[in-house]
Design a protein around this motif. Structure first.
Motif, PDB file in Angstrom:
ATOM      1  N   ARG A   1      36.621  49.682  23.247  1.00  0.00           N
ATOM      2  CA  ARG A   1      36.172  49.426  24.481  1.00  0.00           C
ATOM      3  C   ARG A   1      36.749  47.848  24.970  1.00  0.00           C
ATOM      4  NH1 ARG A   1      29.729  51.106  24.937  1.00  0.00           N
ATOM      5  NH2 ARG A   1      30.318  53.324  24.574  1.00  0.00           N
TER       6      ARG A   1
ATOM      7  N   THR B   1      35.229  45.665  26.312  1.00  0.00           N
ATOM      8  CA  THR B   1      34.010  44.554  25.790  1.00  0.00           C
ATOM      9  C   THR B   1      34.415  44.061  24.511  1.00  0.00           C
ATOM     10  OG1 THR B   1      32.582  46.344  25.555  1.00  0.00           O
ATOM     11  CG2 THR B   1      32.401  45.042  27.526  1.00  0.00           C
ATOM     12  N   ASP B   2      34.720  45.049  23.709  1.00  0.00           N
ATOM     13  CA  ASP B   2      34.760  44.797  22.162  1.00  0.00           C
ATOM     14  C   ASP B   2      35.845  43.803  22.091  1.00  0.00           C
ATOM     15  OD1 ASP B   2      32.472  46.172  21.459  1.00  0.00           O
ATOM     16  OD2 ASP B   2      33.672  48.009  21.182  1.00  0.00           O
TER      17      ASP B   2
ATOM     18  N   LYS C   1      36.459  39.244  29.642  1.00  0.00           N
ATOM     19  CA  LYS C   1      36.672  40.531  29.891  1.00  0.00           C
ATOM     20  C   LYS C   1      37.656  40.926  31.062  1.00  0.00           C
ATOM     21  CE  LYS C   1      34.571  44.927  30.721  1.00  0.00           C
ATOM     22  NZ  LYS C   1      33.351  45.609  31.456  1.00  0.00           N
TER      23      LYS C   1
END
Length: 153
Positions: free
Chosen positions: A59, A61-62, A71
């Protein structure tokens, strides 16, 4: 006689200078090697995605959390990598609202080659300073990096 600040910094560089010099030198060597192996369009900024990307996808966000980038920066880099053919966005099977950034065959090839190139760089450094000294350097440097990362999180 007064010693200039720039001279002191060259003789006794602080952690930021040493970390920056190391980062930029490793990036130059790594991306030159990967370019020679068929990936000349990649730039060090793409490492914020490719260095942390899982083979089965990650993801955004990760990736942002792991790389320390915002982000929005990761989104821009992913857009570039999609355009270059290294990754694609796919629905996340665990959360239909989320997207996974998944490497393509070209992305997997780059990841394999960059992992091998990074291993070679590290082996050369370990040979230059001694395996035990290099292992201890990495252990301590990781402690420092982890501590600094958690301070502003």
């Amino acid at each position: 006689m007064t010693v200039r600040r720039s001279e002191r910094k060259q003789e006794y560089p602080d952690l930021g200078i040493l970390a920056g010099r190391t980062l930029f030198a490793v990036q130059r060597e790594l991306f030159a090697e990967v370019a020679e192996q068929g990936h000349p369009e990649l730039r060090p900024r793409h490492g914020a995605v490719l260095a942390y990307l899982d083979e089965e996808g990650s993801r955004a966000t990760d990736l942002a959390a792991q790389s320390g980038q915002h982000k929005q920066v990761i989104g821009t880099l992913v857009d570039e990598l999609v355009e270059l053919g290294y990754v694609e966005r796919q629905p996340d099977p665990a959360d239909r609202r989320a997207k996974l950034i998944v490497p393509t065959a070209k992305g997997l090839d780059e990841m394999t080659k960059s992992d091998a190139a990074m291993s070679a760089i590290e082996a050369e450094l370990a040979a230059a300073v001694g395996k035990e000294a290099y292992a201890e350097f990495k252990r301590v440097f990781k402690l420092i990096a982890d501590r600094q990362s958690s301070r502003r999180a």
